[in-house]
Design an enzyme around this catalytic site. Structure first.
Site, short mmCIF file in Angstrom:
data_model
loop_
_atom_site.label_atom_id
_atom_site.label_comp_id
_atom_site.label_asym_id
_atom_site.label_seq_id
_atom_site.Cartn_x
_atom_site.Cartn_y
_atom_site.Cartn_z
N TYR A 130 -2.52 -0.76 11.07
CA TYR A 130 -2.39 -1.20 9.68
C TYR A 130 -1.14 -0.59 9.04
CZ TYR A 130 -3.61 -1.78 4.73
OH TYR A 130 -3.60 -2.08 3.38
N SER A 181 0.86 -1.18 0.00
CA SER A 181 0.00 0.00 0.00
C SER A 181 0.89 1.22 0.00
CB SER A 181 -0.88 -0.01 1.26
OG SER A 181 -1.50 1.23 1.47
N LYS A 199 2.14 -2.52 7.47
CA LYS A 199 2.58 -2.36 6.08
C LYS A 199 4.02 -1.85 6.01
CE LYS A 199 -1.01 -3.74 3.73
NZ LYS A 199 -0.94 -4.97 2.91
#
Length: 338
Positions: free
Chosen positions: A153, A140, A157
């Protein structure tokens, strides 16, 4: 893929994983579908078969290292080997950091980061003896740029990014035929925004512009068969974010602080308890599919993604154009001198 590559996709029951499994199936792949949600897995398997592929359903929680190893062995027992492993499964909590409990933060990290670690380890166990195979880490823009309300999150990542770079260096050092690459994605129209555990007053949504998951799936498939590139950026918003973060991260901090709390919410009631501790299709028996609720605004094409996937071709074209232009100039000069 004339002989039907063997592809493993984690998080295959919905969203990007679901679209990716279908995209591989359209190329004749044998696709192992790994996820927790049984309804979503069954529907994904049906889509794979209808798209021309062969499906194997394996219900697994990727945060369990032993279960992931066993799942990989099931794939090898069924299909003989593994050509491509796509790490994609994740979960999240949509809240300020101080409102996320330690157990919730740990759970996001175990699924979203360690799930990739365990998947990669399982893939290498079967790829390294054959000295070939590709591991695709679905990333991402948030692997480089943290944003508010998604600390768990974003942390996961970022961890995947560092882990993958380290692994890539080790594979290069050993001269391994196994490749690893990463695909950095933008905001997508997937069901995840109705799955995240949400403690905000508004309903969670992706920051605009929103892209359809099929754009991400095309990029993942391309990366799987062109893994010498260390990573791919998908979507103009991803490219803009990563460039801005590299050039002026402090300015971007202030911009995101001012805009991104509101940009990630919209009016409406939260749709469910989320998928942090149990699959979203669990007790309700509902298949959520690949798309979320943003079809009306999501875009189907990304010029930036096309340029990223065709960078070499564009480079050859630019060189040819430049050579042609130089030839015209040289000919013109000769004519003038003549």
């Amino acid at each position: 893929m004339k002989h039907g590559k063997v592809v493993v996709v984690t998080g295959a029951s919905g969203g990007v994983g679901r679209a990716t499994a279908r995209a591989f199936a359209e190329r004749g792949a044998r696709v192992a579908l790994l996820a927790r949600g049984r309804e979503g897995l069954a529907a994904a398997a049906d889509e794979v078969e209808r798209a021309g592929g062969e499906a194997l359903v394996v219900s697994v929680d990727v945060s369990d290292a032993k279960a992931v190893e066993d799942a990989a062995q099931q794939v090898v027992d069924a299909f003989g080997h593994i050509d491509v492993w796509v790490n994609n499964a994740f979960t999240g909590v949509f809240a300020p950091f101080t409102e996320i409990t330690p157990d919730e933060f740990r759970r996001v990290t175990e699924v979203t980061y360690l799930g990739y670690v365990f998947g990669t380890r399982a893939a290498l166990r079967h790829m390294q003896p054959r000295d070939r195979g590709t591991i695709v880490q679905v990333g991402s823009a948030l692997a480089y740029r943290g944003i508010p309300l998604q600390s768990a999150y974003c942390g996961a990542k970022h961890a995947i990014q560092g882990f993958n770079e380290s692994l890539r260096c080790e594979l290069l050092h050993s001269g391994s035929g196994v490749r690893t690459t990463m695909v950095q994605l933008p905001g997508l129209n997937t069901p995840q925004f109705d799955w995240v555990l949400n403690r905000m007053p508004g309903r969670a949504r992706p920051v605009a512009p929103v892209y359809q998951p099929e754009i991400a799936a095309r990029a993942v498939v391309h990366a799987a068969f062109h893994p010498r590139r260390r990573e791919y950026w998908v979507g103009g918003s991803t490219a803009a974010t990563l460039i801005a973060n590299a050039v002026m991260p402090g300015v971007l901090d202030r911009y995101l602080a001012r805009t991104n709390i509101e940009a990630q919410q919209e009016e409406g009631e939260h749709s469910g308890p989320g998928n942090l501790w149990a699959p979203a299709d669990g007790p309700h028996g509902r298949d959520h599919g690949a798309h979320g609720r943003f079809d009306d605004e999501a875009v189907h094409r990304s010029p930036q993604d096309w340029l990223s996937r065709n960078r070499a071709r564009m480079g050859v074209g630019l060189v040819a154009a430049a050579a042609g232009a130089l030839g015209v100039v040289a000919t013109s000069g000769l004519r003038r001198r003549g």
